[in-house]
Design a protein around this motif. Structure first.
Motif, mmCIF file in Angstrom:
data_model
loop_
_atom_site.group_PDB
_atom_site.id
_atom_site.type_symbol
_atom_site.label_atom_id
_atom_site.label_comp_id
_atom_site.label_asym_id
_atom_site.label_seq_id
_atom_site.Cartn_x
_atom_site.Cartn_y
_atom_site.Cartn_z
ATOM 1 N N HIS A 196 -23.620 5.318 57.350
ATOM 2 C CA HIS A 196 -23.246 4.481 58.495
ATOM 3 C C HIS A 196 -21.740 4.236 58.571
ATOM 4 N N LYS A 197 -20.992 4.885 57.662
ATOM 5 C CA LYS A 197 -19.529 4.789 57.663
ATOM 6 C C LYS A 197 -19.060 3.337 57.694
ATOM 7 N N VAL A 198 -19.583 2.565 56.754
ATOM 8 C CA VAL A 198 -19.318 1.126 56.709
ATOM 9 C C VAL A 198 -17.923 0.824 56.192
ATOM 10 N N CYS A 199 -17.548 1.480 55.097
ATOM 11 C CA CYS A 199 -16.254 1.194 54.468
ATOM 12 C C CYS A 199 -15.959 2.279 53.445
ATOM 13 N N LYS A 200 -14.842 2.147 52.754
ATOM 14 C CA LYS A 200 -14.522 3.017 51.632
ATOM 15 C C LYS A 200 -14.784 2.271 50.332
ATOM 16 N N ILE A 201 -14.984 3.040 49.282
ATOM 17 C CA ILE A 201 -15.347 2.486 47.980
ATOM 18 C C ILE A 201 -14.175 2.646 47.026
ATOM 19 N N GLY A 202 -13.784 1.552 46.387
ATOM 20 C CA GLY A 202 -12.643 1.563 45.488
ATOM 21 C C GLY A 202 -13.058 1.600 44.029
ATOM 22 N N TYR A 203 -12.166 2.161 43.216
ATOM 23 C CA TYR A 203 -12.438 2.253 41.780
ATOM 24 C C TYR A 203 -11.121 2.308 41.019
ATOM 25 N N ASN A 204 -11.017 1.465 40.024
ATOM 26 C CA ASN A 204 -9.875 1.470 39.123
ATOM 27 C C ASN A 204 -10.425 1.579 37.704
ATOM 28 N N PRO A 205 -10.143 2.671 36.980
ATOM 29 C CA PRO A 205 -10.702 2.830 35.634
ATOM 30 C C PRO A 205 -10.278 1.742 34.665
ATOM 31 N N ASP A 206 -9.249 0.971 35.006
ATOM 32 C CA ASP A 206 -8.817 -0.119 34.138
ATOM 33 C C ASP A 206 -9.574 -1.418 34.402
ATOM 34 N N CYS A 207 -10.445 -1.424 35.408
ATOM 35 C CA CYS A 207 -11.339 -2.569 35.640
ATOM 36 C C CYS A 207 -12.568 -2.352 34.772
ATOM 37 N N ILE A 208 -12.651 -3.062 33.678
ATOM 38 C CA ILE A 208 -13.624 -2.749 32.635
ATOM 39 C C ILE A 208 -14.702 -3.815 32.524
ATOM 40 N N GLY A 209 -15.942 -3.351 32.400
ATOM 41 C CA GLY A 209 -17.055 -4.217 32.056
ATOM 42 C C GLY A 209 -17.663 -3.728 30.759
ATOM 43 N N TRP A 210 -17.695 -4.593 29.774
ATOM 44 C CA TRP A 210 -18.236 -4.205 28.470
ATOM 45 C C TRP A 210 -19.750 -4.295 28.525
#
Length: 446
Positions: free
Chosen positions: A264-278
């Motif tokens: 539906h072309k809602v938005c773009k998806i962001g990713y930063n490899p330094d955003c970490i979840g243990w």
């Protein structure tokens, strides 16, 4: 896996046949069109972003959002061992009134343990993760009060810099959601342990997904993410409001959110490899099987629900899916191929297998595959990659555990193939059973 023949004329009637050695990809991430393409896209992203940072050095752009505008939701089912550490990690970045725990059908002390952290706690009667999230949003009117919604799994400990590193991505008005990188709490140990064998295998896969896919797919010029991992995901409220995260019949919502956004072309998806979840990984074969099977079934259910539409998204996803399936089938058939190669020249000594050998010879290309080819392309290359990942991430134990990863390649291939029918022909209520939590993993400092 066949042999490729090229003919080059020497004279008018003289030809030389050159046999190209076959290459077999390693499970899960075949080194083919998909991984090569996205790895190149990742390199281009890295280069262009570093150039941009150099050009804009000294220029500080204020973030559009601040942490006070975030509401965190933690759906939890029987997580009394992990919930307080999850909340405590979030409290490094958010106030207690910003954190909302939903104990969904828990039969243990999940809710009581969460209340000890003085956060907001509510309970639902086992409605599933997606509906538990919607319960918190509705009960506390989070869409109206908060610009951002942070969804965090109960076994995840968010790094204290996660939010600080994620917020700048929302300065791009096209970014509607940002997800993080899963890291494991790796206990120091010298003597190998079976439970850490499974943990190491999953950790290697996560690192490969990061290097070969996630980074390149989330570049603003490609924007082709196949899944939005739900373990720690930061959403714009006005975007999440549009996403049917509680779609009936799905075992998990991670794939469906990505499919819906792209369709539906809602938005773009962001990713930063330094955003970490243990995160925590399964420590038993049973838990590993159930978790991976749940993901596979969820993917097939999502494909059935959304269908296929003409797009760059489905072109790349289709190629990747075909590669993974062919690779899994090859892995499952590999013992038969090895058996053939061992005994193809000895049918007289082993008359019982002569029919089997003759059948395999009909397949043609396998007559020219050697055991050495399989060993080098499947085992040596795969093991070398494992060693590199282990050394780069300071986990030298991978040098030992990686010797036996070929067993898990077979297991994971089997899980994928056996998930196909239930994935397309079953419906789910979205309820889940978490793997057994590891006190040893939770005790490791981030």
């Amino acid at each position: 896996m066949g042999t490729i023949y090229h003919s080059f004329p020497r004279r008018q009637t003289d030809f030389t046949v050159i046999k190209m050695k076959p290459f077999a990809p390693f499970f899960g991430l075949p080194l083919g069109i998909s991984s090569t393409f996205w790895f190149i896209m990742g390199l281009l992203r890295y280069i262009t972003e570093r150039i941009s940072l150099y050009r804009n050095r000294g220029k500080k752009v204020p973030d559009k959002y601040v942490s006070n505008q975030i509401a965190a939701i933690i759906p939890a089912h029987n997580e009394e061992l992990a919930i307080r550490k999850c909340v405590a990690a979030l409290k490094q970045s958010l106030r207690v009134d910003q954190i909302h725990v939903v104990s969904d059908g828990s039969t243990d002390a999940t809710a009581d343990e969460a209340r000890k952290e003085n956060v907001r706690v509510s309970q639902t009667p086992g409605v599933g993760k997606a509906k538990a999230i919607m319960h918190a949003i509705t009960t506390y009117k989070l869409f109206n009060k908060n610009a951002l919604i942070f969804i965090v799994d109960a076994d995840t400990r968010i790094d204290k810099l996660f939010i600080k590193r994620a917020l700048p991505l929302f300065n791009d008005s096209e970014i509607g959601v940002v997800y993080g990188t899963a890291r494991i709490s790796w206990p120091d140990h010298i003597v190998p342990k079976l439970r850490f064998y499974y943990v190491a295998y999953r950790e290697r896969l996560n690192r490969m997904l990061q290097y070969f896919f996630a980074y390149g797919q989330t570049w603003k010029y490609t924007n082709t993410t196949y899944v939005i991992p739900g373990f720690c995901t930061l959403w714009r409220s006005n975007i999440l409001k549009k996403i049917p995260i509680d779609t009936p019949g799905l075992l998990i919502e991670d794939f469906n959110t990505a499919f819906y956004i792209h369709k539906h072309k809602v938005c773009k998806i962001g990713y930063n490899p330094d955003c970490i979840g243990w995160d925590q990984h399964p420590e038993t074969l049973s838990d590993y099987w159930q978790q991976v099977r749940r993901w596979n079934i969820g993917f097939f259910q999502t494909v059935k629900l959304n269908g296929i539409w003409p797009s760059w998204y489905w072109l790349t996803l289709g190629i990747f899916t075909i590669e993974v399936f062919l690779n899994s089938i090859f892995i499952l058939c590999l013992p038969m191929l090895i058996f053939f190669l061992l005994f193809k020249d000895s049918p007289v000594l082993f008359p019982a297998i002569s029919g089997y050998v003759e059948f395999y010879k009909l397949l043609g290309p396998f007559q020219n595959v050697r055991l050495l080819d399989i060993f080098m392309s499947l085992y040596v290359f795969d093991y070398g990659l494992t060693v590199v990942i282990g050394l780069v991430h300071r986990k030298p134990q991978f040098i030992f555990y990686g010797l036996f990863f070929f067993i898990m390649h077979y297991v994971t291939s089997l899980i994928l193939i056996t998930s196909l029918i239930p994935g397309f022909f079953s419906k789910s209520a979205g309820r889940w059973t978490s793997p057994k939590r590891s006190l040893e993993q939770m005790s490791v400092k981030m």
